[in-house]
Design a protein around this motif. Structure first.
Motif, PDB file in Angstrom:
ATOM      1  N   THR A  25     -31.267  12.130  68.341  1.00 21.19           N
ATOM      2  CA  THR A  25     -30.662  13.086  67.402  1.00 21.19           C
ATOM      3  C   THR A  25     -30.910  14.526  67.867  1.00 21.19           C
ATOM      4  O   THR A  25     -30.145  15.419  67.521  1.00 21.19           O
ATOM      5  CB  THR A  25     -31.200  12.895  65.973  1.00 21.19           C
ATOM      6  OG1 THR A  25     -32.623  12.961  66.004  1.00 21.19           O
ATOM      7  CG2 THR A  25     -30.753  11.585  65.375  1.00 21.19           C
ATOM      8  N   SER A  26     -31.946  14.722  68.652  1.00 20.76           N
ATOM      9  CA  SER A  26     -32.200  16.071  69.175  1.00 20.76           C
ATOM     10  C   SER A  26     -31.051  16.551  70.064  1.00 20.76           C
ATOM     11  O   SER A  26     -30.812  17.756  70.172  1.00 20.76           O
ATOM     12  CB  SER A  26     -33.523  16.114  69.936  1.00 20.76           C
ATOM     13  OG  SER A  26     -33.529  15.184  70.990  1.00 20.76           O
ATOM     14  N   MET A  27     -30.306  15.629  70.680  1.00 22.59           N
ATOM     15  CA  MET A  27     -29.129  16.022  71.472  1.00 22.59           C
ATOM     16  C   MET A  27     -28.052  16.586  70.557  1.00 22.59           C
ATOM     17  O   MET A  27     -27.334  17.516  70.939  1.00 22.59           O
ATOM     18  CB  MET A  27     -28.574  14.834  72.260  1.00 22.59           C
ATOM     19  CG  MET A  27     -29.298  14.561  73.549  1.00 22.59           C
ATOM     20  SD  MET A  27     -29.205  15.916  74.731  1.00 22.59           S
ATOM     21  CE  MET A  27     -27.497  15.851  75.196  1.00 22.59           C
ATOM     22  N   ALA A  28     -27.935  16.037  69.351  1.00 24.04           N
ATOM     23  CA  ALA A  28     -27.002  16.617  68.381  1.00 24.04           C
ATOM     24  C   ALA A  28     -27.465  18.028  68.026  1.00 24.04           C
ATOM     25  O   ALA A  28     -26.645  18.930  67.832  1.00 24.04           O
ATOM     26  CB  ALA A  28     -26.916  15.739  67.135  1.00 24.04           C
ATOM     27  N   GLY A  29     -28.784  18.220  67.960  1.00 24.94           N
ATOM     28  CA  GLY A  29     -29.330  19.555  67.718  1.00 24.94           C
ATOM     29  C   GLY A  29     -28.995  20.507  68.849  1.00 24.94           C
ATOM     30  O   GLY A  29     -28.652  21.672  68.611  1.00 24.94           O
ATOM     31  N   VAL A  30     -29.083  20.030  70.081  1.00 24.39           N
ATOM     32  CA  VAL A  30     -28.712  20.861  71.234  1.00 24.39           C
ATOM     33  C   VAL A  30     -27.259  21.312  71.084  1.00 24.39           C
ATOM     34  O   VAL A  30     -26.943  22.500  71.231  1.00 24.39           O
ATOM     35  CB  VAL A  30     -28.924  20.099  72.570  1.00 24.39           C
ATOM     36  CG1 VAL A  30     -28.298  20.860  73.737  1.00 24.39           C
ATOM     37  CG2 VAL A  30     -30.405  19.845  72.824  1.00 24.39           C
ATOM     38  N   ALA A  31     -26.383  20.367  70.791  1.00 27.62           N
ATOM     39  CA  ALA A  31     -24.960  20.694  70.648  1.00 27.62           C
ATOM     40  C   ALA A  31     -24.731  21.657  69.479  1.00 27.62           C
ATOM     41  O   ALA A  31     -24.004  22.646  69.611  1.00 27.62           O
ATOM     42  CB  ALA A  31     -24.146  19.414  70.455  1.00 27.62           C
TER      43      ALA A  31
ATOM     44  N   VAL B  20     -32.473   8.284  66.855  1.00 27.86           N
ATOM     45  CA  VAL B  20     -31.312   8.183  67.735  1.00 27.86           C
ATOM     46  C   VAL B  20     -30.052   8.126  66.882  1.00 27.86           C
ATOM     47  O   VAL B  20     -30.090   7.695  65.728  1.00 27.86           O
ATOM     48  CB  VAL B  20     -31.383   6.946  68.668  1.00 27.86           C
ATOM     49  CG1 VAL B  20     -32.519   7.062  69.657  1.00 27.86           C
ATOM     50  CG2 VAL B  20     -31.479   5.665  67.876  1.00 27.86           C
ATOM     51  N   ILE B  21     -28.954   8.574  67.458  1.00 27.22           N
ATOM     52  CA  ILE B  21     -27.676   8.536  66.759  1.00 27.22           C
ATOM     53  C   ILE B  21     -27.273   7.077  66.630  1.00 27.22           C
ATOM     54  O   ILE B  21     -27.311   6.322  67.611  1.00 27.22           O
ATOM     55  CB  ILE B  21     -26.627   9.372  67.510  1.00 27.22           C
ATOM     56  CG1 ILE B  21     -27.077  10.845  67.527  1.00 27.22           C
ATOM     57  CG2 ILE B  21     -25.255   9.218  66.882  1.00 27.22           C
ATOM     58  CD1 ILE B  21     -26.248  11.752  68.403  1.00 27.22           C
ATOM     59  N   ALA B  22     -26.923   6.682  65.426  1.00 27.91           N
ATOM     60  CA  ALA B  22     -26.635   5.280  65.101  1.00 27.91           C
ATOM     61  C   ALA B  22     -25.734   4.616  66.149  1.00 27.91           C
ATOM     62  O   ALA B  22     -24.695   5.150  66.509  1.00 27.91           O
ATOM     63  CB  ALA B  22     -25.996   5.186  63.730  1.00 27.91           C
ATOM     64  N   GLY B  23     -26.184   3.464  66.611  1.00 23.49           N
ATOM     65  CA  GLY B  23     -25.407   2.668  67.549  1.00 23.49           C
ATOM     66  C   GLY B  23     -25.472   3.148  68.992  1.00 23.49           C
ATOM     67  O   GLY B  23     -24.761   2.634  69.846  1.00 23.49           O
TER      68      GLY B  23
END
Length: 146
Positions: free
Chosen positions: A63-69, A55-58
């Motif tokens: 983190t896969s959502m950051a990959g989607v973006a 998960v994105i810190a905090g």
């Protein structure tokens, strides 16, 4: 297809593939769907994707959502370059974007190998797609500046 457009087509295809995998991992994160992956010693997607680094810190955002973006933007840039193949500005922006993605991938590979002692095959495929995107975008950008 023009030889000059091939790197951009490859970048677009890598973007679509990465987007699909990132969406799959995000759906698995938020649902009760089983993760399709090996769980042997060194290859353990479950261990990687359930770690604190998943998960994105905090936040609770995977983190896969950051990959989607990232893949959505990369695919959009590649598609725009297909429409405007000689645009040095688009090629430069895509190179910077893919460089940021590659820097992130290097960090995530370090986390998997050194911090967690396990790798995720899905993550590895995504990492390879980011590397391929960086390389083909770099090649395309180099051809435009010649």
């Amino acid at each position: 297809m023009s030889h000059d457009r091939l790197p951009v087509v490859i970048a677009a295809a890598a973007g679509v593939a990465g987007l699909a995998i990132s969406i799959y991992l995000t759906v698995v994160h938020y649902s009760a769907l089983p993760l399709v992956c090996s769980t042997t010693a060194a290859v353990d997607c479950g261990r990687v994707l359930s770690s604190g680094y998943a998960v994105i810190a905090g936040t609770g955002v995977p983190t896969s959502m950051a990959g989607v973006a990232w893949f959505a933007v990369s695919t959009t840039l590649a598609t725009a370059q297909l429409a405007r193949p000689s645009s040095q500005n688009l090629a430069h922006i895509h190179l910077v974007w893919s460089g940021l993605g590659l820097a992130t991938v290097l960090y995530l590979v370090f986390v998997e190998i050194v911090q967690l002692g396990a790798i995720c095959i899905w993550c590895t495929v995504v990492h390879i797609l980011v590397l391929v995107t960086f390389l083909v975008v770099w090649i395309h950008r180099s051809r435009l500046t010649m």
